[in-house]
Motif scaffolding. Structure first.
Motif, PDB file in Angstrom:
ATOM      1  N   SER B 378       0.817  -1.210   0.000  1.00  0.00           N
ATOM      2  CA  SER B 378       0.000   0.000   0.000  1.00  0.00           C
ATOM      3  C   SER B 378       0.861   1.274   0.000  1.00  0.00           C
ATOM      4  CB  SER B 378      -0.935  -0.002   1.214  1.00  0.00           C
ATOM      5  OG  SER B 378      -0.183   0.224   2.392  1.00  0.00           O
ATOM      6  N   ARG B 379       2.149   1.132   0.290  1.00  0.00           N
ATOM      7  CA  ARG B 379       3.012   2.309   0.365  1.00  0.00           C
ATOM      8  C   ARG B 379       3.930   2.481  -0.835  1.00  0.00           C
ATOM      9  NH1 ARG B 379       3.804   3.835   5.907  1.00  0.00           N
ATOM     10  NH2 ARG B 379       2.662   2.381   7.231  1.00  0.00           N
ATOM     11  N   ARG B 380       4.320   1.373  -1.424  1.00  0.00           N
ATOM     12  CA  ARG B 380       5.372   1.437  -2.433  1.00  0.00           C
ATOM     13  C   ARG B 380       4.883   1.999  -3.755  1.00  0.00           C
ATOM     14  NH1 ARG B 380      10.029  -2.780  -3.268  1.00  0.00           N
ATOM     15  NH2 ARG B 380      10.562  -3.283  -1.124  1.00  0.00           N
ATOM     16  N   ASP B 381       5.704   2.782  -4.383  1.00  0.00           N
ATOM     17  CA  ASP B 381       5.397   3.272  -5.718  1.00  0.00           C
ATOM     18  C   ASP B 381       5.214   2.115  -6.684  1.00  0.00           C
ATOM     19  OD1 ASP B 381       5.371   5.869  -5.221  1.00  0.00           O
ATOM     20  OD2 ASP B 381       7.224   6.369  -6.315  1.00  0.00           O
ATOM     21  N   GLY B 382       4.180   2.195  -7.466  1.00  0.00           N
ATOM     22  CA  GLY B 382       3.990   1.192  -8.521  1.00  0.00           C
ATOM     23  C   GLY B 382       3.217  -0.032  -8.056  1.00  0.00           C
ATOM     24  N   PHE B 383       3.066  -0.199  -6.754  1.00  0.00           N
ATOM     25  CA  PHE B 383       2.272  -1.332  -6.258  1.00  0.00           C
ATOM     26  C   PHE B 383       0.874  -0.830  -5.934  1.00  0.00           C
ATOM     27  CE2 PHE B 383       6.551  -2.744  -5.834  1.00  0.00           C
ATOM     28  CZ  PHE B 383       6.509  -4.119  -5.995  1.00  0.00           C
ATOM     29  N   ARG B 384      -0.098  -1.609  -6.305  1.00  0.00           N
ATOM     30  CA  ARG B 384      -1.469  -1.164  -6.111  1.00  0.00           C
ATOM     31  C   ARG B 384      -2.301  -2.327  -5.590  1.00  0.00           C
ATOM     32  NH1 ARG B 384      -4.772   2.285 -10.460  1.00  0.00           N
ATOM     33  NH2 ARG B 384      -6.874   1.553  -9.983  1.00  0.00           N
ATOM     34  N   PRO B 385      -2.777  -2.199  -4.368  1.00  0.00           N
ATOM     35  CA  PRO B 385      -3.542  -3.308  -3.773  1.00  0.00           C
ATOM     36  C   PRO B 385      -4.847  -3.530  -4.532  1.00  0.00           C
ATOM     37  CG  PRO B 385      -3.047  -1.605  -2.142  1.00  0.00           C
ATOM     38  CD  PRO B 385      -2.687  -1.036  -3.475  1.00  0.00           C
ATOM     39  N   VAL B 386      -5.264  -4.774  -4.569  1.00  0.00           N
ATOM     40  CA  VAL B 386      -6.547  -5.097  -5.191  1.00  0.00           C
ATOM     41  C   VAL B 386      -7.687  -4.818  -4.214  1.00  0.00           C
ATOM     42  CG1 VAL B 386      -7.953  -7.006  -6.094  1.00  0.00           C
ATOM     43  CG2 VAL B 386      -5.558  -6.775  -6.793  1.00  0.00           C
ATOM     44  N   LEU B 387      -7.429  -5.004  -2.931  1.00  0.00           N
ATOM     45  CA  LEU B 387      -8.480  -4.794  -1.926  1.00  0.00           C
ATOM     46  C   LEU B 387      -8.500  -3.341  -1.477  1.00  0.00           C
ATOM     47  CD1 LEU B 387      -8.008  -7.981   0.291  1.00  0.00           C
ATOM     48  CD2 LEU B 387      -9.483  -7.643  -1.693  1.00  0.00           C
TER      49      LEU B 387
END
Ligand SMILES: Cc1ncc(COP(=O)(O)O)c(C=O)c1O
Ligand SMILES: Cc1ncc(COP(=O)(O)O)c(C=O)c1O
Lengths: 483, 483
Positions: B378-387
């Motif tokens: 949830s914090r990292r650039d480029g990562f996007r949670p599905v929930l």
């Protein structure tokens, strides 16, 4: 942990000791109550330390049955082939699941190779197959395909509202068909138990009559389960005549060769399975006669593609179609399981190690021991074969007989006499288990009016010769003589 | 053979090497075609000699996936617990079948003990259970009991002519219910897929509505399959609300806790399974999160005696009633299998070795790693949670996310953009497999309008900390950044 491993090593070595090492009992029997006292079974707190664990494993091994001892003749499996065991240990260490090429690349290819090799032995040039968690499940695959082949819409709309479908199997067949009939929604009334001859072989004319009767009742004949090597008597159903009937009525022919299928490997014995190439599907358990480690059961069908159509559910998390390799190797969607143990590799490694000819001679040795035993049983005082004289030649490696104690010999065979004879096998069995000198199964066959008799079965590991057979019969005599 | 054993030893030691040993790839990928060239797969003649066999085993091991490496995050299983493995090797060496007390005295008692302990954890003081060949089969046991409980006559007369019976399961549930629905004769149309909320949890009001609809259509609601730990998103269905609906309509409640059931072992996480004691039956796979060796799956029910009534076939050759010990320990007739591998002992030995508290801390460590990972995602650039944000607290040890390469960031999210994003996970996956640095699963969830996303799952063996989680996310970033 290292020490637990050392124990495992120690055990394995003892297990594969030569068959004449009779310094340890085949079982050190304790009743359930006694054993519950001896083993500190309870779980919770505190954790056991290494020394305790080692002791636990040693106790569990001590009170377990030594199935690799030649005196263990209680079931249709026994000792385990060394190469098969090596294969099992390797897959245990690799802890692999056999559902996709992605997670089990080498094992997927080994499984496909061994299945194709078995199909060739049967006489098919194409087809499909899968390893299953035991023969009961392999038989279920056959029933599932039979139904899907005739009525693919059952996959979507079920059996409700349909005319009853009927399965045919012999009265000597394995009970797995009956269990499956319940789970698959047929109900056990829709399994017709076809009468067998005095050797336990399905009577083709009885099958014909049964199919006609079912038709006249407005029920729908679906499939025949023929057996190659029945569980108790070791009968091989006459496949050519059965295949003719199936062809005439358009019925699926599934062959349960779980026990007797090893005959396929032998030029001397494969005639027992003549006609198997006409089957739609075949189940065979290399974990039985051949000594592959439990569980090792395979299912093959000559219908290409059907297994996938029948069983697939296309789970997107496992069977992605946008993978970068040829996903036809992702065999998991053919299975009713999701995770699946790597069982095919064990057989593949055994086959590599023994070759066709090595496996053949294992089978030949096994049949030879059974034939010698049958011959002895027909000659020895007090032993009385269950099958008619001379009929053993067509059976699998089972020898069925009563032991008649001296006190019962030469008397009129009244119902009371038979009743007394029926008590002999359980008492001899108790005595052998308590002394740990032998384990042989017994059972009645009510539909043959046969009271409790012994079934001595022969398996390939360890290889058995005349001395071992003599030992077994002597031992039964020793324990039963004075009853 | 001795040398094959030495190889097995060698392998095992490498497998259990500390997680930071990254000198070997998690997989050395070859395409099916390449691998078929590399491995001398063909069977027949001549037999291989010892040196060739050793080489074969070494090659098979080399091209197999190292599931015990912490970088294997592809499935819901992974590394194997050392004590569990010792248990597995011991049972392999003893080659035992778990159908009667006679052939498996110690193992039968261990199985009964561990099943009773699990039932107590669930909150039941009585009941029954059995180990099955995987969770798909454990779920089938639940369905079989549900039907037998309501309609015992189906065992005799089948489903023909009956009103359609309907099973309810969530749209995020495992596909095994769908497969079972086919085999058991319901048909997949008679499985109602109940909508879930944005975390993948079954919506109780949607279940209620579905039951009403089925009733109004004249079909018969039979059972609900609720999931504790869905395969992809890791959702725990709200059991109390579902149990209320089941109670109201007299439906059997089966809980598929194959993946998430390990939460029961933890005081911190068992609240996720609140209400499980109201279930009629529960399936749990210790071979998943807990790292018991494959296969290790258990089925328990709170109904005493039902398993036997439902599944028994009373084979006289196996389950003689005139044995000299208490035959209630012959558990085999409760099973749909005949031969059955000894799976319970592995878990029993692990439990002895770790105790309740040791297993608890394994589970807690696993959940902690997952929570840390979710937080990082949830914090990292480029990562996007599905929930949705914050919703991870109620999930199992799954973390679902998209990785968005730099070239796709900060753009309008048109259908075309989503399409491009959908290609990222397969390409990153291919790159990680080819380089052997990581294996993580991906999948779309069409019913959530979610294109291909990664699912990182956490299991207990080897224990994972922040460093390992950081490595995984770094690696995805490294491979995906420039796509
Ligand atoms: C939620 C759930 N249930 C059941 C199963 C089936 O378990 P098995 O693979 O042991 O058949 C799985 C497998 O991933 C699962 O995730
Ligand atoms: C003829 C026959 N078929 C099938 C089976 C079932 O095999 P499994 O025990 O592997 O389920 C047996 C088991 O004894 C058998 O004898």
């Amino acid at each position: 942990f290292q020490r637990v491993m050392a124990l495992v090593d120690e055990l394995r070595l003892t297990e594969s000791a030569p068959p004449d090492r009779r310094d340890r009992p085949v079982i050190e029997f304790r009743s359930p109550e006694e054993l519950s006292q001896l083993l500190p079974l309870a779980l919770g707190e505190p954790a056991s330390d290494e020394a305790e664990l080692l002791q636990l494993c040693r106790q569990v091994a001590r009170y377990s049955v030594r199935t690799s001892d030649f005196r263990f003749r209680n079931q249709l499996y026994g000792g385990v082939d060394g190469y098969g065991l090596a294969g099992a240990l390797l897959t245990e260490c690799l802890n692999t699941n056999q559902h996709t090429f992605e997670v089990a690349p080498a094992f997927i290819l080994c499984e496909a190779t061994v299945l194709a090799h078995v199909r060739r032995l049967i006489g098919w040039s194409s087809g499909d197959g899968i390893f299953a968690a035991g023969g009961s499940m392999s038989n279920q695959y056959g029933l599932a395909l039979a139904r899907y082949h005739r009525h693919p819409q059952v996959k979507t709309s079920g059996l409700f509202g349909l005319r009853p479908m009927v399965l045919f199997t012999s009265e000597d067949a394995h009970y797995s068909v009956l269990k499956a009939a319940h789970w698959h929604g047929y109900g056990q009334e829709n399994v017709v138990s076809v009468p067998t001859d005095e050797c336990g072989r399905m009577r083709p004319e009885a099958l014909s009559a049964a199919v006609e009767r079912v038709l006249s009742e407005g029920r729908e004949p679906l499939a025949v389960n023929a057996t190659c090597g029945t569980t108790v008597l070791g009968a091989y159903d006459p496949l050519p005549a059965i295949a003719d009937i199936c062809q005439q009525h358009g019925l699926w022919l599934h062959v349960d060769a779980c026990w007797g299928g090893a005959a396929l490997l032998s030029r001397q014995w494969r005639h027992l399975m003549a006609g198997v190439e006409r089957a739609d599907s075949v189940a065979w358990n290399p974990h039985k006669m051949l000594g592959a480690p439990l569980q090792c059961s395979l299912f093959v069908t000559r219908h290409d593609g059907l297994l996938h159509q029948c069983n697939s559910a296309q789970a997107t998390y496992l069977f992605q179609q946008d993978k970068f390799y040829d996903v036809s190797h992702d065999t998991g969607d053919k299975s009713i399981q999701c995770g699946r143990k790597v069982d095919g590799f064990k057989l593949w490694l055994m086959w590599k190690a023994h070759g066709d000819s090595g496996l053949e001679s294992m089978v030949d040795t096994t049949f030879a021991a059974a034939r010698y035993c049958a011959d002895q049983v027909s000659r020895r005082d007090g032993f009385r074969p269950v099958l008619p004289p001379g009929s053993d030649a067509g059976q699998c490696a089972n020898v069925s007989f009563w032991y008649v104690p001296a006190a019962l010999r030469g008397q009129e065979e009244t119902p009371e006499w038979w009743h007394r004879l029926s008590l002999v096998a359980p008492r001899v069995k108790e005595a052998m288990v308590r002394s740990g000198t032998l384990m042989v199964g017994y059972q009645p066959l009510p539909h043959k009016q046969a009271v409790n008799f012994f079934r001595l079965v022969f398996t390939a590991v360890p290889p058995l010769g005349r001395a071992e057979v003599d030992y077994m019969l002597d031992e039964i005599e020793r324990l039963g003589r004075d009853l």
